[in-house]
Each structure stands twice: as structure tokens, then as C-alpha cells.
Design a protein around this motif. Structure first.
Motif, PDB file in Angstrom:
ATOM      1  N   ASP A  90      -9.771 -77.388 100.662  1.00 42.50           N
ATOM      2  CA  ASP A  90     -10.216 -76.007 100.760  1.00 42.50           C
ATOM      3  C   ASP A  90      -9.589 -75.106  99.698  1.00 42.50           C
ATOM      4  O   ASP A  90     -10.060 -74.015  99.454  1.00 42.50           O
ATOM      5  CB  ASP A  90      -9.972 -75.444 102.152  1.00 42.50           C
ATOM      6  CG  ASP A  90     -10.969 -75.992 103.156  1.00 42.50           C
ATOM      7  OD1 ASP A  90     -11.975 -76.592 102.727  1.00 42.50           O
ATOM      8  OD2 ASP A  90     -10.741 -75.831 104.363  1.00 42.50           O
ATOM      9  N   ILE A  91      -8.531 -75.594  99.032  1.00 40.20           N
ATOM     10  CA  ILE A  91      -7.949 -74.829  97.934  1.00 40.20           C
ATOM     11  C   ILE A  91      -8.982 -74.645  96.832  1.00 40.20           C
ATOM     12  O   ILE A  91      -9.132 -73.564  96.274  1.00 40.20           O
ATOM     13  CB  ILE A  91      -6.685 -75.530  97.400  1.00 40.20           C
ATOM     14  CG1 ILE A  91      -5.588 -75.473  98.465  1.00 40.20           C
ATOM     15  CG2 ILE A  91      -6.207 -74.902  96.099  1.00 40.20           C
ATOM     16  CD1 ILE A  91      -4.403 -76.356  98.181  1.00 40.20           C
ATOM     17  N   SER A  92      -9.751 -75.695  96.540  1.00 43.61           N
ATOM     18  CA  SER A  92     -10.770 -75.575  95.496  1.00 43.61           C
ATOM     19  C   SER A  92     -11.912 -74.674  95.956  1.00 43.61           C
ATOM     20  O   SER A  92     -12.507 -73.966  95.152  1.00 43.61           O
ATOM     21  CB  SER A  92     -11.284 -76.947  95.073  1.00 43.61           C
ATOM     22  OG  SER A  92     -11.745 -77.668  96.179  1.00 43.61           O
ATOM     23  N   ILE A  93     -12.210 -74.694  97.244  1.00 46.95           N
ATOM     24  CA  ILE A  93     -13.230 -73.784  97.787  1.00 46.95           C
ATOM     25  C   ILE A  93     -12.753 -72.344  97.646  1.00 46.95           C
ATOM     26  O   ILE A  93     -13.513 -71.463  97.246  1.00 46.95           O
ATOM     27  CB  ILE A  93     -13.528 -74.119  99.270  1.00 46.95           C
ATOM     28  CG1 ILE A  93     -14.121 -75.515  99.398  1.00 46.95           C
ATOM     29  CG2 ILE A  93     -14.429 -73.070  99.885  1.00 46.95           C
ATOM     30  CD1 ILE A  93     -15.454 -75.721  98.715  1.00 46.95           C
ATOM     31  N   ALA A  94     -11.480 -72.109  97.931  1.00 44.43           N
ATOM     32  CA  ALA A  94     -10.919 -70.763  97.774  1.00 44.43           C
ATOM     33  C   ALA A  94     -11.058 -70.310  96.323  1.00 44.43           C
ATOM     34  O   ALA A  94     -11.289 -69.128  96.048  1.00 44.43           O
ATOM     35  CB  ALA A  94      -9.464 -70.738  98.219  1.00 44.43           C
ATOM     36  N   ASN A  95     -10.961 -71.257  95.390  1.00 43.32           N
ATOM     37  CA  ASN A  95     -11.119 -70.914  93.979  1.00 43.32           C
ATOM     38  C   ASN A  95     -12.550 -70.482  93.676  1.00 43.32           C
ATOM     39  O   ASN A  95     -12.764 -69.560  92.879  1.00 43.32           O
ATOM     40  CB  ASN A  95     -10.697 -72.095  93.096  1.00 43.32           C
ATOM     41  CG  ASN A  95     -10.433 -71.663  91.673  1.00 43.32           C
ATOM     42  OD1 ASN A  95      -9.989 -70.553  91.420  1.00 43.32           O
ATOM     43  ND2 ASN A  95     -10.722 -72.545  90.737  1.00 43.32           N
ATOM     44  N   ILE A  96     -13.541 -71.124  94.302  1.00 39.11           N
ATOM     45  CA  ILE A  96     -14.934 -70.691  94.114  1.00 39.11           C
ATOM     46  C   ILE A  96     -15.108 -69.259  94.617  1.00 39.11           C
ATOM     47  O   ILE A  96     -15.713 -68.422  93.947  1.00 39.11           O
ATOM     48  CB  ILE A  96     -15.925 -71.633  94.832  1.00 39.11           C
ATOM     49  CG1 ILE A  96     -16.038 -72.955  94.073  1.00 39.11           C
ATOM     50  CG2 ILE A  96     -17.306 -70.977  94.959  1.00 39.11           C
ATOM     51  CD1 ILE A  96     -16.991 -73.951  94.687  1.00 39.11           C
ATOM     52  N   LEU A  97     -14.566 -68.967  95.797  1.00 39.65           N
ATOM     53  CA  LEU A  97     -14.665 -67.611  96.339  1.00 39.65           C
ATOM     54  C   LEU A  97     -14.020 -66.608  95.382  1.00 39.65           C
ATOM     55  O   LEU A  97     -14.579 -65.547  95.098  1.00 39.65           O
ATOM     56  CB  LEU A  97     -13.995 -67.541  97.716  1.00 39.65           C
ATOM     57  CG  LEU A  97     -14.607 -68.417  98.809  1.00 39.65           C
ATOM     58  CD1 LEU A  97     -13.745 -68.377 100.062  1.00 39.65           C
ATOM     59  CD2 LEU A  97     -16.027 -67.995  99.115  1.00 39.65           C
ATOM     60  N   LYS A  98     -12.844 -66.963  94.861  1.00 38.16           N
ATOM     61  CA  LYS A  98     -12.131 -66.097  93.931  1.00 38.16           C
ATOM     62  C   LYS A  98     -12.963 -65.863  92.670  1.00 38.16           C
ATOM     63  O   LYS A  98     -13.102 -64.730  92.213  1.00 38.16           O
ATOM     64  CB  LYS A  98     -10.784 -66.737  93.574  1.00 38.16           C
ATOM     65  CG  LYS A  98      -9.995 -65.998  92.527  1.00 38.16           C
ATOM     66  CD  LYS A  98      -8.714 -66.775  92.221  1.00 38.16           C
ATOM     67  CE  LYS A  98      -8.057 -66.263  90.961  1.00 38.16           C
ATOM     68  NZ  LYS A  98      -6.902 -67.094  90.599  1.00 38.16           N
ATOM     69  N   GLN A  99     -13.528 -66.939  92.109  1.00 41.64           N
ATOM     70  CA  GLN A  99     -14.313 -66.812  90.879  1.00 41.64           C
ATOM     71  C   GLN A  99     -15.584 -65.984  91.106  1.00 41.64           C
ATOM     72  O   GLN A  99     -15.985 -65.208  90.239  1.00 41.64           O
ATOM     73  CB  GLN A  99     -14.650 -68.186  90.302  1.00 41.64           C
ATOM     74  CG  GLN A  99     -13.449 -68.954  89.786  1.00 41.64           C
ATOM     75  CD  GLN A  99     -12.692 -68.206  88.702  1.00 41.64           C
ATOM     76  OE1 GLN A  99     -13.279 -67.527  87.865  1.00 41.64           O
ATOM     77  NE2 GLN A  99     -11.377 -68.310  88.726  1.00 41.64           N
ATOM     78  N   CYS A 100     -16.215 -66.154  92.262  1.00 38.19           N
ATOM     79  CA  CYS A 100     -17.389 -65.323  92.577  1.00 38.19           C
ATOM     80  C   CYS A 100     -17.000 -63.852  92.618  1.00 38.19           C
ATOM     81  O   CYS A 100     -17.720 -63.002  92.075  1.00 38.19           O
ATOM     82  CB  CYS A 100     -18.010 -65.749  93.912  1.00 38.19           C
ATOM     83  SG  CYS A 100     -18.944 -67.283  93.828  1.00 38.19           S
ATOM     84  N   ASP A 101     -15.866 -63.547  93.209  1.00 39.19           N
ATOM     85  CA  ASP A 101     -15.404 -62.158  93.241  1.00 39.19           C
ATOM     86  C   ASP A 101     -15.083 -61.647  91.834  1.00 39.19           C
ATOM     87  O   ASP A 101     -15.450 -60.525  91.476  1.00 39.19           O
ATOM     88  CB  ASP A 101     -14.188 -62.014  94.145  1.00 39.19           C
ATOM     89  CG  ASP A 101     -14.547 -62.055  95.620  1.00 39.19           C
ATOM     90  OD1 ASP A 101     -15.747 -61.924  95.950  1.00 39.19           O
ATOM     91  OD2 ASP A 101     -13.634 -62.217  96.447  1.00 39.19           O
ATOM     92  N   LEU A 102     -14.410 -62.473  91.033  1.00 37.58           N
ATOM     93  CA  LEU A 102     -14.055 -62.064  89.673  1.00 37.58           C
ATOM     94  C   LEU A 102     -15.284 -61.790  88.817  1.00 37.58           C
ATOM     95  O   LEU A 102     -15.277 -60.892  87.986  1.00 37.58           O
ATOM     96  CB  LEU A 102     -13.207 -63.150  88.998  1.00 37.58           C
ATOM     97  CG  LEU A 102     -11.736 -63.198  89.379  1.00 37.58           C
ATOM     98  CD1 LEU A 102     -11.078 -64.435  88.781  1.00 37.58           C
ATOM     99  CD2 LEU A 102     -11.014 -61.940  88.926  1.00 37.58           C
TER     100      LEU A 102
END
Length: 133
Positions: A90-102
């Protein structure tokens, strides 16, 4: 041809993703679909839609999708997540969420917001994304 839509689903949500794609295949079919390997295959099996598939999520597909998000190649992300998941990946999933926000990429993480995004896509409400590409 339309927008680039990223599709990801936790294991327990893959059937829901299939049903979602069946229900909205008319709209989804006017766009370019990207998905992690297993999710993409499952979508293709039930919808006859063409899906550009990355590797399976646990073999690097999530990172591949994330790279496309980072390079602003994805316009809309639908990630049907299991809030009860305790998956180490889920760490990599959290990165997708972060990148979508960025990168100001609309993201849906449940069925209700996924439906809202797809209907907005159909109405043209997300056409502003074309300025970002």
C-alpha cells in the motif's frame, strides 16, 4: 481519442471494478484505459474493452502506473481500494494518491466517486485536463 483513465483495484474490489466497467463501458470505451495487469485482464474479459496493461501490481505495475501519473499521462484515476487492507504494498498505492494530488489528477477511491467522475467525463467536465498534456 478521449482521456487516459487509470484503473486499479485491490484484490477484494476486482469484481466491483469489473461490474463498474460493464455498467459504464459505453463511456469508458470512448477513452484510453490503463490498468495493472490482473485488473486489466479481468476488465477485458467481461467488457470486450481494450485495456493497456502494465505488469501485475505486485510485480511493478503499480510503479509503472505511478510513473505515467508522474509524467502527467493519466487524466483520471479510478482506484477502488479496500480501506481494511493491510497490504504491505500500500506504500506504492499511497504514492499514486500523492502523485495525483501533486499533478491535479482527479481520483476516485470508491464506487460513489468513480461514478461521479465517469459521468463528469461524459459531460465534458474534465476537458480542462487537455491543457495539462
Amino acid at each position: 481519442m478521449g482521456m487516459n483513465i487509470g484503473l486499479v483495484a485491490h484484490e477484494s474490489k476486482k469484481k466491483l471494478m469489473q461490474n463498474f466497467c460493464i455498467a459504464y463501458r459505453g463511456i469508458l470505451g470512448k477513452n484510453v484505459l490503463y490498468a495493472t495487469g490482473t485488473t486489466g485482464r479481468l476488465i477485458e474479459e467481461v467488457t470486450n474493452l481494450s485495456v493497456k496493461k502494465y505488469l501485475p501490481g505486485h510485480l511493478g505495475g503499480v510503479q509503472q502506473l505511478c510513473a505515467d501519473v508522474e509524467s502527467n499521462q493519466i487524466d483520471v484515476m479510478i482506484f477502488l481500494s479496500d480501506p481494511m487492507s493491510t497490504n504491505a504494498r500500500d506504500i506504492s498505492i499511497a504514492n499514486i494518491l500523492k502523485q495525483c494530488d501533486l499533478h491535479n489528477i482527479p481520483i476516485a477511491t470508491n464506487l460513489a466517486t468513480a461514478e461521479i467522475l465517469v459521468l463528469a467525463l461524459e459531460r465534458g467536465d474534465l476537458d480542462w485536463r487537455e491543457m495539462y498534456r
